[in-house]
Design a protein around this motif. Structure first.
Motif, PDB file in Angstrom:
ATOM      1  N   TYR A 181       1.836   6.365  -6.995  1.00  0.00           N
ATOM      2  CA  TYR A 181       0.706   7.152  -7.491  1.00  0.00           C
ATOM      3  C   TYR A 181       0.986   8.653  -7.363  1.00  0.00           C
ATOM      4  O   TYR A 181       0.746   9.418  -8.309  1.00  0.00           O
ATOM      5  CB  TYR A 181      -0.564   6.776  -6.737  1.00  0.00           C
ATOM      6  CG  TYR A 181      -1.747   7.640  -7.093  1.00  0.00           C
ATOM      7  CD1 TYR A 181      -2.430   7.445  -8.284  1.00  0.00           C
ATOM      8  CD2 TYR A 181      -2.162   8.655  -6.248  1.00  0.00           C
ATOM      9  CE1 TYR A 181      -3.517   8.247  -8.616  1.00  0.00           C
ATOM     10  CE2 TYR A 181      -3.241   9.454  -6.568  1.00  0.00           C
ATOM     11  CZ  TYR A 181      -3.914   9.254  -7.759  1.00  0.00           C
ATOM     12  OH  TYR A 181      -4.974  10.050  -8.091  1.00  0.00           O
ATOM     13  N   ASP A 182       1.503   9.060  -6.212  1.00  0.00           N
ATOM     14  CA  ASP A 182       1.824  10.480  -6.028  1.00  0.00           C
ATOM     15  C   ASP A 182       2.873  10.950  -7.031  1.00  0.00           C
ATOM     16  O   ASP A 182       2.772  12.044  -7.592  1.00  0.00           O
ATOM     17  CB  ASP A 182       2.322  10.747  -4.613  1.00  0.00           C
ATOM     18  CG  ASP A 182       1.183  10.914  -3.624  1.00  0.00           C
ATOM     19  OD1 ASP A 182       0.020  10.888  -4.051  1.00  0.00           O
ATOM     20  OD2 ASP A 182       1.474  11.079  -2.412  1.00  0.00           O
TER      21      ASP A 182
ATOM     22  N   GLY B  10       5.735   6.674   6.123  1.00  0.00           N
ATOM     23  CA  GLY B  10       5.441   5.492   5.314  1.00  0.00           C
ATOM     24  C   GLY B  10       6.693   4.704   4.984  1.00  0.00           C
ATOM     25  O   GLY B  10       6.705   3.471   5.041  1.00  0.00           O
TER      26      GLY B  10
ATOM     27  N   GLY C 109       0.811  -1.219   0.000  1.00  0.00           N
ATOM     28  CA  GLY C 109       0.000   0.000   0.000  1.00  0.00           C
ATOM     29  C   GLY C 109       0.839   1.260   0.000  1.00  0.00           C
ATOM     30  O   GLY C 109       0.549   2.214  -0.736  1.00  0.00           O
ATOM     31  N   VAL C 110       1.885   1.293   0.824  1.00  0.00           N
ATOM     32  CA  VAL C 110       2.758   2.473   0.862  1.00  0.00           C
ATOM     33  C   VAL C 110       3.479   2.633  -0.471  1.00  0.00           C
ATOM     34  O   VAL C 110       3.638   3.748  -0.983  1.00  0.00           O
ATOM     35  CB  VAL C 110       3.755   2.374   2.041  1.00  0.00           C
ATOM     36  CG1 VAL C 110       4.811   3.458   1.956  1.00  0.00           C
ATOM     37  CG2 VAL C 110       3.022   2.460   3.369  1.00  0.00           C
ATOM     38  N   THR C 111       3.898   1.527  -1.065  1.00  0.00           N
ATOM     39  CA  THR C 111       4.577   1.593  -2.367  1.00  0.00           C
ATOM     40  C   THR C 111       3.643   2.136  -3.447  1.00  0.00           C
ATOM     41  O   THR C 111       4.038   3.006  -4.242  1.00  0.00           O
ATOM     42  CB  THR C 111       5.087   0.196  -2.763  1.00  0.00           C
ATOM     43  OG1 THR C 111       5.966  -0.278  -1.737  1.00  0.00           O
ATOM     44  CG2 THR C 111       5.825   0.237  -4.078  1.00  0.00           C
ATOM     45  N   CYS C 112       2.417   1.641  -3.473  1.00  0.00           N
ATOM     46  CA  CYS C 112       1.446   2.145  -4.460  1.00  0.00           C
ATOM     47  C   CYS C 112       1.120   3.611  -4.219  1.00  0.00           C
ATOM     48  O   CYS C 112       0.960   4.387  -5.172  1.00  0.00           O
ATOM     49  CB  CYS C 112       0.180   1.305  -4.426  1.00  0.00           C
ATOM     50  SG  CYS C 112       0.418  -0.367  -5.062  1.00  0.00           S
ATOM     51  N   TRP C 113       1.031   4.013  -2.966  1.00  0.00           N
ATOM     52  CA  TRP C 113       0.751   5.405  -2.620  1.00  0.00           C
ATOM     53  C   TRP C 113       1.868   6.314  -3.141  1.00  0.00           C
ATOM     54  O   TRP C 113       1.595   7.345  -3.776  1.00  0.00           O
ATOM     55  CB  TRP C 113       0.598   5.514  -1.105  1.00  0.00           C
ATOM     56  CG  TRP C 113       0.639   6.888  -0.523  1.00  0.00           C
ATOM     57  CD1 TRP C 113       0.004   8.001  -0.976  1.00  0.00           C
ATOM     58  CD2 TRP C 113       1.357   7.284   0.637  1.00  0.00           C
ATOM     59  NE1 TRP C 113       0.274   9.067  -0.161  1.00  0.00           N
ATOM     60  CE2 TRP C 113       1.112   8.646   0.840  1.00  0.00           C
ATOM     61  CE3 TRP C 113       2.177   6.618   1.533  1.00  0.00           C
ATOM     62  CZ2 TRP C 113       1.671   9.351   1.891  1.00  0.00           C
ATOM     63  CZ3 TRP C 113       2.722   7.315   2.586  1.00  0.00           C
ATOM     64  CH2 TRP C 113       2.467   8.676   2.755  1.00  0.00           C
ATOM     65  N   LEU C 114       3.121   5.947  -2.897  1.00  0.00           N
ATOM     66  CA  LEU C 114       4.240   6.778  -3.359  1.00  0.00           C
ATOM     67  C   LEU C 114       4.334   6.788  -4.880  1.00  0.00           C
ATOM     68  O   LEU C 114       4.602   7.837  -5.482  1.00  0.00           O
ATOM     69  CB  LEU C 114       5.548   6.283  -2.745  1.00  0.00           C
ATOM     70  CG  LEU C 114       5.681   6.465  -1.233  1.00  0.00           C
ATOM     71  CD1 LEU C 114       6.974   5.856  -0.739  1.00  0.00           C
ATOM     72  CD2 LEU C 114       5.597   7.927  -0.864  1.00  0.00           C
TER      73      LEU C 114
ATOM     74  N   THR D 200       5.265  11.004   4.089  1.00  0.00           N
ATOM     75  CA  THR D 200       6.057  10.134   3.225  1.00  0.00           C
ATOM     76  C   THR D 200       7.162   9.445   4.010  1.00  0.00           C
ATOM     77  O   THR D 200       7.400   8.247   3.857  1.00  0.00           O
ATOM     78  CB  THR D 200       6.657  10.944   2.061  1.00  0.00           C
ATOM     79  OG1 THR D 200       5.601  11.596   1.362  1.00  0.00           O
ATOM     80  CG2 THR D 200       7.420  10.062   1.111  1.00  0.00           C
TER      81      THR D 200
ATOM     82  N   SER E 135       3.389  16.719   3.790  1.00  0.00           N
ATOM     83  CA  SER E 135       3.550  15.626   2.836  1.00  0.00           C
ATOM     84  C   SER E 135       4.873  14.903   3.059  1.00  0.00           C
ATOM     85  O   SER E 135       4.935  13.667   2.975  1.00  0.00           O
ATOM     86  CB  SER E 135       3.482  16.161   1.410  1.00  0.00           C
ATOM     87  OG  SER E 135       3.751  15.130   0.498  1.00  0.00           O
TER      88      SER E 135
END
Length: 120
Positions: free
Chosen positions: A28-29, A64, A21-26, A61, A57
């Protein structure tokens, strides 16, 4: 890429999902910010992770990534090897024996009660 590798080697399901989830979040951003800078999408105000100015932010980050590092450290530790069951039943004296861990005599220490003179 490294986040997905950590996710795959996580010791439990929660850690793997957390890192994914953290990888996808970073990711995506980062992709959204790059798309805004190349004028592919309208401006959204999402800062580039680790680079753009944005105090809250950056804190989120870094938190995470700290969670990712924690799961990565836990994944590096190997589980304890399983012990084979004892073949003979143990006596209560053997269970409570104090072993000599220094390696000098390779045996059990003699308790102070049995060191007395006249002990059987």
């Amino acid at each position: 890429y490294r986040g997905l590798v950590i996710s795959r080697h996580a010791p439990d399901t929660f850690g793997g999902l957390l890192v994914a989830g953290v990888t996808c979040w970073l990711a995506y951003d980062a992709m959204l910010n790059i798309a805004v800078m190349t004028a592919l999408v309208p401006p959204t105000g999402v800062p580039l992770p680790f680079i753009s100015f944005g105090g809250s932010s950056l804190v989120a980050t870094l938190a995470g990534v700290g969670l990712m590092l924690s799961v990565s450290r836990a994944a590096g530790k190997s589980p304890a090897p399983e012990r084979e069951p004892e073949t003979k039943p143990m006596d209560w004296r053997e269970k409570s024996a104090d072993y000599d861990l220094s390696g000098r005599n390779r045996g059990r220490r003699v308790s102070s009660i049995s060191r007395r003179r006249g002990a059987p």
